[in-house]
Design a protein around this motif. Structure first.
Motif, short mmCIF file in Angstrom:
data_model
loop_
_atom_site.label_atom_id
_atom_site.label_comp_id
_atom_site.label_asym_id
_atom_site.label_seq_id
_atom_site.Cartn_x
_atom_site.Cartn_y
_atom_site.Cartn_z
N PRO A 102 0.78 -1.26 0.07
CA PRO A 102 0.08 -0.10 0.07
C PRO A 102 1.00 1.38 -0.06
O PRO A 102 0.40 2.31 -0.41
CB PRO A 102 -0.88 0.00 1.36
CG PRO A 102 -0.31 -1.06 2.21
CD PRO A 102 0.51 -1.84 1.26
N GLU A 103 2.09 1.29 0.58
CA GLU A 103 2.76 2.50 0.70
C GLU A 103 3.54 2.92 -1.05
O GLU A 103 3.75 3.99 -1.02
CB GLU A 103 4.05 2.35 1.43
CG GLU A 103 3.78 1.92 3.00
CD GLU A 103 3.58 0.46 3.19
OE1 GLU A 103 3.99 -0.28 2.21
OE2 GLU A 103 3.23 0.06 4.43
N TYR A 104 3.47 2.01 -1.70
CA TYR A 104 4.00 2.01 -2.97
C TYR A 104 3.09 2.97 -4.00
O TYR A 104 3.76 3.69 -4.63
CB TYR A 104 4.13 0.69 -3.64
CG TYR A 104 4.69 0.87 -5.12
CD1 TYR A 104 6.01 0.96 -5.34
CD2 TYR A 104 4.01 0.77 -6.25
CE1 TYR A 104 6.61 1.15 -6.65
CE2 TYR A 104 4.44 0.98 -7.64
CZ TYR A 104 5.64 0.88 -7.88
OH TYR A 104 6.21 1.15 -8.98
N LEU A 105 1.95 2.98 -3.46
CA LEU A 105 1.02 3.80 -4.74
C LEU A 105 1.25 5.12 -4.31
O LEU A 105 1.36 6.17 -5.34
CB LEU A 105 -0.39 3.32 -4.20
CG LEU A 105 -1.08 2.10 -4.48
CD1 LEU A 105 -2.65 1.94 -3.96
CD2 LEU A 105 -0.98 1.92 -6.07
N MET A 106 1.57 5.66 -2.93
CA MET A 106 1.58 7.30 -2.89
C MET A 106 3.11 7.49 -3.30
O MET A 106 3.29 8.45 -3.69
CB MET A 106 1.76 7.34 -1.34
CG MET A 106 1.60 8.83 -0.87
SD MET A 106 0.54 9.72 -1.68
CE MET A 106 -1.12 9.18 -1.15
N ARG A 107 4.06 6.49 -2.87
CA ARG A 107 5.50 6.94 -3.27
C ARG A 107 5.87 6.95 -4.82
O ARG A 107 6.45 7.96 -5.26
CB ARG A 107 6.45 5.73 -2.81
CG ARG A 107 8.00 5.96 -3.10
CD ARG A 107 8.72 5.09 -2.28
NE ARG A 107 8.73 4.91 -0.99
CZ ARG A 107 9.40 5.77 -0.21
NH1 ARG A 107 10.07 6.83 -0.68
NH2 ARG A 107 9.35 5.82 1.14
N HIS A 108 5.16 6.01 -5.44
CA HIS A 108 5.21 6.17 -7.07
C HIS A 108 4.37 7.58 -7.61
O HIS A 108 5.05 7.92 -8.57
CB HIS A 108 4.43 4.96 -7.58
CG HIS A 108 4.52 4.70 -9.05
ND1 HIS A 108 5.57 4.36 -9.68
CD2 HIS A 108 3.28 4.94 -9.95
CE1 HIS A 108 5.31 4.16 -10.91
NE2 HIS A 108 3.91 4.84 -11.22
N ALA A 109 3.43 7.87 -6.99
CA ALA A 109 2.69 9.02 -7.46
C ALA A 109 3.39 10.23 -7.20
O ALA A 109 3.66 10.99 -8.09
CB ALA A 109 1.49 9.09 -6.91
N VAL A 110 4.22 10.39 -5.81
CA VAL A 110 5.12 11.52 -5.51
C VAL A 110 6.26 11.35 -6.56
O VAL A 110 6.56 12.61 -7.06
CB VAL A 110 5.21 11.57 -4.04
CG1 VAL A 110 6.34 12.70 -3.92
CG2 VAL A 110 4.08 11.62 -3.25
N ARG A 111 6.68 10.43 -6.73
CA ARG A 111 8.02 10.19 -7.64
C ARG A 111 7.86 10.74 -8.96
O ARG A 111 8.88 11.33 -9.37
CB ARG A 111 8.72 8.82 -7.46
CG ARG A 111 10.17 8.65 -8.26
CD ARG A 111 10.46 7.10 -8.15
NE ARG A 111 9.66 6.55 -9.41
CZ ARG A 111 9.69 5.10 -9.21
NH1 ARG A 111 10.15 4.33 -8.71
NH2 ARG A 111 9.03 4.86 -10.53
N GLY A 112 6.70 10.62 -9.62
CA GLY A 112 6.69 11.02 -10.90
C GLY A 112 6.45 12.33 -11.02
O GLY A 112 6.43 13.09 -12.09
#
Length: 147
Positions: A102-112
């Motif tokens: 579940p943490e990946y969704l937010m990290r991936h969105a911010v990283r982009g």
């Protein structure tokens, strides 16, 4: 007129003072929250913002597993990974990814939304994402950030 009186002040990496913010992602829309977080990680909310210097603050995201997508993105949005071998392209929906990481969704969105390269990676390192409502950063006395 003196030429130096019109010079632009540029922040130095050694002079940056960093604050800590905590964001509750419960019932927040992933993309809108990610753009706000990316802005804080870059330091755009400060008057001393300089594009080529990391002037941003630390951001702690709690309840990342309760952030939501608009429309039918939960079932239609795909996350890809590639092993490097022929036939090695794997994909998962946002719903499957939320169950596994579940943490990946937010990290991936911010990283982009951050700059690419060494500066962006340094900014992303200041992002701490947790699926639970607790975090181990109480000693930093983070301020609550209203979305």
């Amino acid at each position: 007129m003196d030429v130096n009186s019109f010079s632009t002040a540029s922040a130095k990496a050694t002079d940056v003072e960093r604050a800590w913010f905590v964001v509750d992602a419960e019932q927040q829309i992933v993309g809108r929250l990610a753009s706000r977080i990316a802005s804080i990680l870059r330091g755009k909310h400060k008057p001393s913002y300089t594009p080529h210097v990391d002037t941003g603050d630390f951001v702690i995201v709690i309840n990342a597993d309760k952030a939501r997508f608009t429309g039918n993105k939960e079932n239609n949005k795909l996350y890809y990974r590639y092993s490097g071998y022929p036939g090695g392209l794997k994909s998962r929906t946002a719903k499957q990814m939320r169950q596994r990481r579940p943490e990946y969704l937010m990290r991936h969105a911010v990283r982009g939304m951050l700059p690419k390269g060494p500066l962006g990676r340094k900014m992303l390192a200041k992002l701490k994402v947790y699926a639970a409502p607790t975090h181990p950063h109480e000693a930093q006395k983070p301020q609550i950030l209203k979305p």
